[in-house]
Structures are given as C-alpha cells and as structure tokens.
Design an enzyme around this catalytic site. Sequence first.
Site, mmCIF file in Angstrom:
data_model
loop_
_atom_site.group_PDB
_atom_site.id
_atom_site.type_symbol
_atom_site.label_atom_id
_atom_site.label_comp_id
_atom_site.label_asym_id
_atom_site.label_seq_id
_atom_site.Cartn_x
_atom_site.Cartn_y
_atom_site.Cartn_z
ATOM 1 N N ILE A 114 -12.785 0.607 -3.097
ATOM 2 C CA ILE A 114 -14.220 0.970 -3.167
ATOM 3 C C ILE A 114 -14.524 2.061 -2.137
ATOM 4 O O ILE A 114 -14.227 1.882 -0.951
ATOM 5 C CB ILE A 114 -15.119 -0.246 -2.840
ATOM 6 C CG1 ILE A 114 -14.811 -1.425 -3.748
ATOM 7 C CG2 ILE A 114 -16.586 0.129 -2.922
ATOM 8 C CD1 ILE A 114 -15.543 -2.707 -3.344
ATOM 9 N N LYS A 123 -13.565 -5.938 9.167
ATOM 10 C CA LYS A 123 -14.201 -4.967 8.263
ATOM 11 C C LYS A 123 -15.700 -4.839 8.525
ATOM 12 O O LYS A 123 -16.247 -3.737 8.505
ATOM 13 C CB LYS A 123 -13.941 -5.375 6.813
ATOM 14 C CG LYS A 123 -12.469 -5.224 6.412
ATOM 15 C CD LYS A 123 -12.190 -5.941 5.113
ATOM 16 C CE LYS A 123 -10.772 -5.697 4.615
ATOM 17 N NZ LYS A 123 -10.414 -6.579 3.507
ATOM 18 N N VAL A 174 -11.573 -0.713 4.505
ATOM 19 C CA VAL A 174 -12.609 -1.664 4.062
ATOM 20 C C VAL A 174 -12.812 -1.526 2.556
ATOM 21 O O VAL A 174 -12.984 -0.410 2.042
ATOM 22 C CB VAL A 174 -13.962 -1.399 4.769
ATOM 23 C CG1 VAL A 174 -14.987 -2.459 4.354
ATOM 24 C CG2 VAL A 174 -13.806 -1.375 6.282
ATOM 25 N N VAL A 210 0.840 -1.207 0.000
ATOM 26 C CA VAL A 210 0.000 0.000 0.000
ATOM 27 C C VAL A 210 0.876 1.259 0.000
ATOM 28 O O VAL A 210 0.632 2.210 -0.774
ATOM 29 C CB VAL A 210 -0.968 0.003 1.211
ATOM 30 C CG1 VAL A 210 -1.861 1.237 1.179
ATOM 31 C CG2 VAL A 210 -1.822 -1.268 1.223
HETATM 32 P P1 NAP Z 1 3.221 -4.795 3.663
HETATM 33 O O1 NAP Z 1 3.358 -4.947 2.201
HETATM 34 O O2 NAP Z 1 3.630 -5.920 4.543
HETATM 35 O O3 NAP Z 1 3.991 -3.454 4.085
HETATM 36 C C1 NAP Z 1 4.229 -3.109 5.427
HETATM 37 C C2 NAP Z 1 5.261 -1.996 5.426
HETATM 38 O O4 NAP Z 1 5.425 -1.540 6.759
HETATM 39 C C3 NAP Z 1 6.624 -2.429 4.930
HETATM 40 O O5 NAP Z 1 7.171 -1.428 4.126
HETATM 41 C C4 NAP Z 1 7.445 -2.595 6.199
HETATM 42 O O6 NAP Z 1 8.815 -2.299 6.016
HETATM 43 C C5 NAP Z 1 6.823 -1.526 7.071
HETATM 44 N N1 NAP Z 1 6.936 -1.843 8.482
HETATM 45 C C6 NAP Z 1 6.425 -2.871 9.160
HETATM 46 N N2 NAP Z 1 6.759 -2.830 10.458
HETATM 47 C C7 NAP Z 1 7.511 -1.727 10.617
HETATM 48 C C8 NAP Z 1 8.171 -1.120 11.699
HETATM 49 N N3 NAP Z 1 8.101 -1.646 12.931
HETATM 50 N N4 NAP Z 1 8.855 0.023 11.494
HETATM 51 C C9 NAP Z 1 8.907 0.569 10.262
HETATM 52 N N5 NAP Z 1 8.308 0.063 9.184
HETATM 53 C C10 NAP Z 1 7.627 -1.081 9.357
HETATM 54 O O7 NAP Z 1 1.689 -4.489 4.041
HETATM 55 P P2 NAP Z 1 0.563 -3.868 3.100
HETATM 56 O O8 NAP Z 1 -0.051 -4.955 2.310
HETATM 57 O O9 NAP Z 1 1.063 -2.661 2.408
HETATM 58 O O10 NAP Z 1 -0.540 -3.466 4.190
HETATM 59 C C11 NAP Z 1 -0.360 -2.345 5.021
HETATM 60 C C12 NAP Z 1 -1.672 -2.046 5.764
HETATM 61 O O11 NAP Z 1 -2.698 -1.798 4.815
HETATM 62 C C13 NAP Z 1 -2.190 -3.205 6.630
HETATM 63 O O12 NAP Z 1 -2.842 -2.666 7.752
HETATM 64 C C14 NAP Z 1 -3.199 -3.891 5.737
HETATM 65 O O13 NAP Z 1 -4.196 -4.581 6.461
HETATM 66 C C15 NAP Z 1 -3.793 -2.688 5.036
HETATM 67 N N6 NAP Z 1 -4.398 -2.956 3.729
HETATM 68 C C16 NAP Z 1 -3.708 -3.679 2.792
HETATM 69 C C17 NAP Z 1 -4.286 -3.880 1.556
HETATM 70 C C18 NAP Z 1 -3.592 -4.669 0.497
HETATM 71 O O14 NAP Z 1 -4.216 -4.902 -0.548
HETATM 72 N N7 NAP Z 1 -2.342 -5.080 0.673
HETATM 73 C C19 NAP Z 1 -5.561 -3.350 1.281
HETATM 74 C C20 NAP Z 1 -6.222 -2.622 2.266
HETATM 75 C C21 NAP Z 1 -5.635 -2.421 3.495
HETATM 76 P P3 NAP Z 1 9.750 -3.178 5.039
HETATM 77 O O15 NAP Z 1 9.219 -2.949 3.648
HETATM 78 O O16 NAP Z 1 11.096 -2.651 5.230
HETATM 79 O O17 NAP Z 1 9.566 -4.604 5.484
HETATM 80 N N1 HSE Z 2 -5.977 -8.803 2.737
HETATM 81 C C1 HSE Z 2 -7.061 -7.935 2.454
HETATM 82 C C2 HSE Z 2 -7.966 -8.572 1.437
HETATM 83 C C3 HSE Z 2 -6.528 -6.628 1.913
HETATM 84 O O1 HSE Z 2 -7.535 -9.534 0.790
HETATM 85 O O2 HSE Z 2 -9.113 -8.139 1.280
HETATM 86 C C4 HSE Z 2 -7.614 -5.600 1.688
HETATM 87 O O3 HSE Z 2 -8.149 -5.166 2.890
#
Ligand code: NAP
Ligand code: HSE
Length: 439
Positions: free
Chosen positions: A134, A203, A130, A14
């Site tokens: 969307i 969600k 959520v 993200v």
């Molecule tokens: P991700 O790819 O695992 O990215 C997490 C990021 O946070 C990484 O860059 C990581 O650093 C950094 N991080 C983690 N712990 C840290 C710490 N203690 N200090 C500094 N940096 C730290 O996760 P993501 O998929 O982007 O998701 C992020 C959030 O968005 C979550 O809450 C997830 O539920 C929400 N979300 C995700 C999606 C989706 O489609 N992926 C959709 C909606 C909501 P490094 O890169 O160096 O490891």
């Molecule tokens: N892991 C979540 C999903 C990311 O698959 O819907 C979006 O919130």
Amino acid sequence: MKKIGIGLIGLGTVGQGVATIISNPNDRHPLVGELELVAIAVRNLQKKRDISFPNSILTTNPIEIVNNPNIQIVVEVMGGIEPAKSLIIQAIRAGKSVVTANKAVIARHGEEIANEAKAAGVYVLIEAAVGGGIPIIEPLKQSLGGNQITKVSGIINGTTNYILSRMDKEGVDYADVLRDAQKLGYAESDPAADVEGSDAADKIAILSGLAFGGAINRADIPTTGINLLEAIDVTYARKLGYGIKLLAISEKEKTQSKNQKSQPLSIWVEPTLVPEDNPLAGVNGVNNAILVEGNPIGQVMFFGPGAGSGPTASAVVADILNIAGIQSMNKDKTPLNLDPLLSAKSWRNCHVAEGREIKKKNYIRLIAEDTPGVIGEIGTIFGQKKISIESIVQFDSSDTEAEIVVITHKIKQGQLEQALLDIKKLPQVKKIAATMGCL
Ligand code: NAP
Ligand code: HSE
C-alpha cells in the site's frame, strides 16, 4: 545510458520479489529496464531459491555491497536491527541512497538515519516498511502535506489480520494459521514481533512521526498483541455484532495550553472490537487498511495487501524508481534535498501520552459466580468511577459460573484500571478474563 547499479542485501521473501521485478522489466515503467542487479548478499549460498543468480554476483559479506563502486542504490531487505542499521549508515556514508523495508530499524533509529542521509545528500526511502504494497509513506510525506492530520489508524499487520480472519471465519486453530502465515512469507523471521504487536507498534511509530511531524519514542507505545486472545472472545464479539482486529491508533490529543512545548499523541496497539458495519471489519486476510483523518481532507482510507513477496517488492521498487528518476535527471550529482523525511526533522515536538490518558471504549470479560446481584455490584463500581456502560451481557453460564461481558462508553484508561482493581476485590468475581478496545 549507463545502468543504475542496485545492491540487494537479502534475498528472502522480499529480496526475491524485488529481484524478480528487476529481472523482468517488460511492460513495466521504462526505468525498471535501466536498473542492474550488481550484487546480492545472502547468509547461505547453498539455499534453494525461487530465483537463481550466478555465484559471481552473490556474496555472504554485505559490506561488499556497501563498498561496491558500481552500486548507486543499496536495498536493505535482510531484516533485524543489527547489522542492518550499521549497513544502512555505512551505505549512506559511502554516498549511496538506501531503500529499506525494515520498520524495526526505522522506528528506532529513523531520526539518526535521516540525519546521516541529510549530511551525505542521499535518499533513504521506506515505502515498504509500512502496509506492504500500500502506498502510505509517500502520501503522508507529500500528497497529504497540506492537511492538519488529527488521526491515523488501522490494520497494519498482515500476519495477525490473516490469523484473526481465519480464526473468525473458519474457526481454525491459532497455531496452525500462524504456521500458514509463515509459509506464505507474511510473518517476520521471529513471528513474536507480529503476534505480540511489536511490528504494528513499529509501523504506527513511523506513521505518527510522518503525520504529526515529530520523532516518536517507540518504547512509549502501549502494545498488546493477539497472542493471548482467546477464541471465546472472537465468538462473543461476533454475537454482539463485532469482529476483532489488531488495530494501531495514533491521535492528536486536544491540548488546553497553546504554549505547550510538546504535542501529546495517544498512540496504542491493541486487539479491538470493530462493529460489523465499520469498513475495517471487511478488511480480511493479509490485507491492511489505514485511515487518515485530517483537515480539510476529512477521511481517506488506504487499502491493499499488507505483506508478502510481490506486494512488498512493488513498494521497494517504487522507491528505487523514485531515486533512479531523480538521479537520471540530476546528472551533475548536485545533492537534491527533496525528501521531506530528510528535511522535516522535528518540525514539531511530540510525545506519546501515558497509557492512562488514552480515551476509548472497552470490552471487558469477567468470570464470576452465577449469584443474584453480581451484575448489579459490577455496575455500581463502574458507576462510582464515573464509567458509563454501553452494554452488560451475561453469556453461557455453568451451574456455578457466569461469563459477563461489559462494553463501556469512551473513558480514560486510568478510570478503567481503578474500576477493575475494585471489581477484582468482589468475592463473586473469579477473574478478569479479557480486556480489549472497542470502536
Ligand atoms: P527473510 O525472508 O527472512 O529474508 C532475509 C534475507 O536476508 C535472506 O535472504 C537472508 O539470507 C538474508 N540475510 C539475513 N541476515 C544476513 C546476513 N547477516 N548477511 C547476509 N544476508 C543475510 O525476510 P523478509 O520477509 O524478506 O523480510 C526482509 C525485511 O523486509 C524485514 O525487515 C521485514 O520486516 C521487511 N518486510 C517484510 C515483509 C514481508 O511480507 N515478508 C513485508 C514488509 C517488510 P538467506 O536467504 O541466505 O538466509
Ligand atoms: N510481518 C509483517 C506483517 C510483514 O505481517 O504485516 C509486513 O510488514
């Protein structure tokens, strides 16, 4: 005009999507050009990323983002409960507005965070938490505010919908598709949250709080994921004219007494058979769909990509622009309390009704000895418990065993539990192999 300083905590799926939008403002809303990425916190400075930044703006210490005087909006996209929750609260106390995609934190600590934000006169916006790309949070908070909402339901986890769609259409193996969903950036860092249903439960807790106006105790939501789903049920469902979707459902229960202090809500997450002609059956891949029902609107459906870098970043940036727009209009820094999430704290007391009270149709698969009269005995037990059966079908049987699938009419789950206890005692019944919801 002085640029609006943005601090990113997280540069993963993200975070990189958000950084890409902010770094390429052309042909977007003019306010995007007013945003400046001041600092970004990551865990690992050496990690190869799709978008690179000078080391001078990267840090491994997120507290630096929270305390940086040049940052007005903190974007928390690191995930997990701690330290994310504490960082959000510290940012608020430092007078910064926060945008977060973190449903796990908001579902458990949303009320506390909203109270902190209200006290500090800042905003906490959560559109990306959520439904990925969307817009559903702002519509529930604002556009649908004039309605008496009766039900919010739908597909709100992209990973599981992607897995189920590919298992159904291509017959591919569960573990392989899950790996693909992880590679595509759809899954949580611990995908158990997706496949065990906890992400969808987070969600629906958030959506219910907004739709029904009361804090929801997240721990009370009965949750079943797709991790125990067997391919045979996907096949049988198809034979009966259904697809299987992981649905999250939240509906207001009709209360007898007007003096009841707390509004009961039936909320649950469960793999559910969806008739092939239902609009939700056509929602495939990473897409999500959320159906909101209310008076006087009737039904309105929100559809689109529910996870992934670009779509989620689109929602995060929308929240940043909302705050940036208000801040640029409000130069004297008077705290504006326009955000219903901040001001609507518990305008109604709500509680999650017990799982036994949930009324729904059910799919039940039983493995039984293939002997004459077994279907009759099962039918008799359902009848004794006042459960009306929509259909009962025997599928492929071996020499000794039969698979029997029952679809009930709408009944209370307490009734079903009682019937299944008695059915299990029948000597011919070897196993209750699966139970799911059914629309
Ligand atoms: P991700 O790819 O695992 O990215 C997490 C990021 O946070 C990484 O860059 C990581 O650093 C950094 N991080 C983690 N712990 C840290 C710490 N203690 N200090 C500094 N940096 C730290 O996760 P993501 O998929 O982007 O998701 C992020 C959030 O968005 C979550 O809450 C997830 O539920 C929400 N979300 C995700 C999606 C989706 O489609 N992926 C959709 C909606 C909501 P490094 O890169 O160096 O490891
Ligand atoms: N892991 C979540 C999903 C990311 O698959 O819907 C979006 O919130």
